[in-house]
Design a protein around this motif. Structure first.
Motif, mmCIF file in Angstrom:
data_model
loop_
_atom_site.group_PDB
_atom_site.id
_atom_site.type_symbol
_atom_site.label_atom_id
_atom_site.label_comp_id
_atom_site.label_asym_id
_atom_site.label_seq_id
_atom_site.Cartn_x
_atom_site.Cartn_y
_atom_site.Cartn_z
ATOM 1 N N TRP A 168 38.021 35.538 39.045
ATOM 2 C CA TRP A 168 38.022 34.735 40.206
ATOM 3 C C TRP A 168 36.462 34.235 40.417
ATOM 4 C CZ3 TRP A 168 41.700 32.523 43.032
ATOM 5 C CH2 TRP A 168 41.353 31.897 44.367
ATOM 6 N N ARG A 169 35.475 35.210 40.442
ATOM 7 C CA ARG A 169 34.027 34.892 40.639
ATOM 8 C C ARG A 169 33.603 33.924 39.574
ATOM 9 N NH1 ARG A 169 34.018 40.512 41.750
ATOM 10 N NH2 ARG A 169 33.418 41.202 39.897
ATOM 11 N N GLU A 170 34.033 34.238 38.408
ATOM 12 C CA GLU A 170 33.526 33.386 37.357
ATOM 13 C C GLU A 170 34.100 31.864 37.592
ATOM 14 O OE1 GLU A 170 34.569 35.282 33.756
ATOM 15 O OE2 GLU A 170 33.083 36.680 34.015
ATOM 16 N N ILE A 171 35.149 32.022 37.628
ATOM 17 C CA ILE A 171 36.141 30.520 37.940
ATOM 18 C C ILE A 171 35.343 29.577 39.145
ATOM 19 C CG2 ILE A 171 38.191 29.323 38.395
ATOM 20 C CD1 ILE A 171 39.470 31.819 36.844
ATOM 21 N N HIS A 172 35.000 30.222 40.106
ATOM 22 C CA HIS A 172 34.494 29.542 41.082
ATOM 23 C C HIS A 172 33.173 29.721 41.299
ATOM 24 C CE1 HIS A 172 38.464 28.874 42.839
ATOM 25 N NE2 HIS A 172 38.728 29.984 42.261
ATOM 26 N N CYS A 173 32.138 30.259 40.391
ATOM 27 C CA CYS A 173 31.021 30.394 40.590
ATOM 28 C C CYS A 173 30.572 31.126 41.818
ATOM 29 C CB CYS A 173 30.305 29.083 40.230
ATOM 30 S SG CYS A 173 30.743 28.367 38.745
ATOM 31 N N GLU A 174 31.055 32.225 42.127
ATOM 32 C CA GLU A 174 30.638 33.072 43.421
ATOM 33 C C GLU A 174 30.147 34.335 43.020
ATOM 34 O OE1 GLU A 174 34.742 33.381 45.499
ATOM 35 O OE2 GLU A 174 34.486 31.021 46.087
ATOM 36 N N SER A 175 29.363 34.775 43.896
ATOM 37 C CA SER A 175 28.748 36.295 43.558
ATOM 38 C C SER A 175 29.804 37.418 44.235
ATOM 39 C CB SER A 175 27.382 36.492 44.188
ATOM 40 O OG SER A 175 27.329 36.077 45.517
ATOM 41 N N GLU A 176 30.449 36.820 45.237
ATOM 42 C CA GLU A 176 31.609 37.812 45.896
ATOM 43 C C GLU A 176 32.813 37.080 45.755
ATOM 44 O OE1 GLU A 176 30.887 40.732 47.426
ATOM 45 O OE2 GLU A 176 28.913 40.554 46.546
ATOM 46 N N VAL A 177 33.826 37.737 45.668
ATOM 47 C CA VAL A 177 35.189 37.375 45.982
ATOM 48 C C VAL A 177 35.566 36.805 47.180
ATOM 49 C CG1 VAL A 177 37.503 37.658 45.622
ATOM 50 C CG2 VAL A 177 35.942 38.608 43.801
ATOM 51 N N ASN A 178 36.266 35.660 47.736
ATOM 52 C CA ASN A 178 36.671 35.045 48.740
ATOM 53 C C ASN A 178 38.053 35.750 48.601
ATOM 54 O OD1 ASN A 178 38.161 33.763 50.833
ATOM 55 N ND2 ASN A 178 36.907 32.084 50.435
ATOM 56 N N GLU A 179 38.256 36.822 49.402
ATOM 57 C CA GLU A 179 39.422 37.548 49.447
ATOM 58 C C GLU A 179 40.633 36.710 50.033
ATOM 59 O OE1 GLU A 179 40.364 40.338 47.925
ATOM 60 O OE2 GLU A 179 38.212 40.966 47.248
ATOM 61 N N GLU A 180 40.094 35.832 50.954
ATOM 62 C CA GLU A 180 41.423 35.134 51.471
ATOM 63 C C GLU A 180 41.710 34.008 50.903
ATOM 64 O OE1 GLU A 180 41.148 31.926 55.539
ATOM 65 O OE2 GLU A 180 40.329 34.162 55.810
ATOM 66 N N ALA A 181 40.895 33.368 49.897
ATOM 67 C CA ALA A 181 41.280 32.251 48.971
ATOM 68 C C ALA A 181 42.036 32.972 47.788
ATOM 69 C CB ALA A 181 40.188 31.469 48.720
ATOM 70 N N LEU A 182 41.830 34.130 47.475
ATOM 71 C CA LEU A 182 42.480 34.979 46.328
ATOM 72 C C LEU A 182 43.917 35.345 46.772
ATOM 73 C CD1 LEU A 182 42.461 36.210 43.816
ATOM 74 C CD2 LEU A 182 41.403 38.043 44.376
ATOM 75 N N ALA A 183 44.030 35.529 48.138
ATOM 76 C CA ALA A 183 45.224 36.028 48.590
ATOM 77 C C ALA A 183 46.177 34.718 48.654
ATOM 78 C CB ALA A 183 44.965 36.469 49.829
ATOM 79 N N GLY A 184 45.575 33.520 48.903
ATOM 80 C CA GLY A 184 46.090 32.499 49.213
ATOM 81 C C GLY A 184 46.899 32.146 47.539
ATOM 82 N N TRP A 185 45.803 32.261 46.682
ATOM 83 C CA TRP A 185 46.394 31.747 45.483
ATOM 84 C C TRP A 185 47.438 32.559 44.841
ATOM 85 C CZ3 TRP A 185 46.416 34.450 40.777
ATOM 86 C CH2 TRP A 185 46.753 33.620 39.480
ATOM 87 N N LEU A 186 47.307 34.125 45.169
ATOM 88 C CA LEU A 186 48.208 35.120 44.912
ATOM 89 C C LEU A 186 49.650 34.656 45.549
ATOM 90 C CD1 LEU A 186 46.366 38.352 45.005
ATOM 91 C CD2 LEU A 186 47.365 37.097 43.063
ATOM 92 N N LEU A 187 49.468 34.354 46.918
ATOM 93 C CA LEU A 187 50.898 33.929 47.719
ATOM 94 C C LEU A 187 51.642 32.946 47.047
ATOM 95 C CD1 LEU A 187 52.621 34.805 50.015
ATOM 96 C CD2 LEU A 187 51.420 33.368 51.397
ATOM 97 N N LYS A 188 50.776 31.847 46.690
ATOM 98 C CA LYS A 188 51.322 30.571 46.171
ATOM 99 C C LYS A 188 51.783 30.687 44.893
ATOM 100 C CE LYS A 188 50.350 25.656 45.424
ATOM 101 N NZ LYS A 188 49.250 24.586 46.004
ATOM 102 N N TYR A 189 51.281 31.138 43.868
ATOM 103 C CA TYR A 189 51.453 31.531 42.461
ATOM 104 C C TYR A 189 52.342 32.584 41.951
ATOM 105 C CZ TYR A 189 48.913 26.789 42.169
ATOM 106 O OH TYR A 189 48.821 25.555 42.339
#
Length: 125
Positions: A71-92
């Motif tokens: 998730w961090r690599e795909i979004h070029c983030e140093s920290e995981v946006n847990e809310e965004a990750l949770a949204g993706w997990l819920l949707k897919y």
């Protein structure tokens, strides 16, 4: 569970002492457990049945960390946006948070994230 279902907060310890002679449930033996559970069933407690949903074996720490790393690599983030990750997990993946990811679900999630990463790289090239 029985204590909560029957809402017997203040009398719980009294029941344990009277039926088993012990103050906490950790100290009762198998016979004491059976006695207490029988009493709770008389009061109306019904244990969970087989139809209650089970979440299966949880994904291992390494699998969860790999999902976060991807998730961090795909979004070029140093920290995981847990809310965004949770949204993706819920949707897919139909789970609302990483804590509900089972071992059986982890591999397809990792594969999906790796596929997303590969598509992102091919577009950039």
């Amino acid at each position: 569970m029985a204590k909560n279902q029957l809402t017997i907060d203040d009398t719980y310890r009294t029941i344990l002492v009277k039926l088993t002679g012990e103050v906490t449930s950790k100290d009762i033996d198998r016979a004491g457990f059976e006695t207490v559970m029988g009493y709770f069933e008389l009061l109306g407690f019904r244990p969970m049945d087989c139809k209650t949903p089970r979440y299966g074996n949880r994904a291992g720490f390494g699998q969860l960390e790999l999902i976060r790393q991807l998730w961090r690599e795909i979004h070029c983030e140093s920290e995981v946006n847990e809310e965004a990750l949770a949204g993706w997990l819920l949707k897919y993946q139909k789970v609302s948070a990483m804590r509900f990811v089972t071992a059986a679900m982890a591999a397809p999630i990792i594969t999906a994230r790796q596929g997303w990463d590969a598509r992102k790289r091919s577009k950039a090239a």
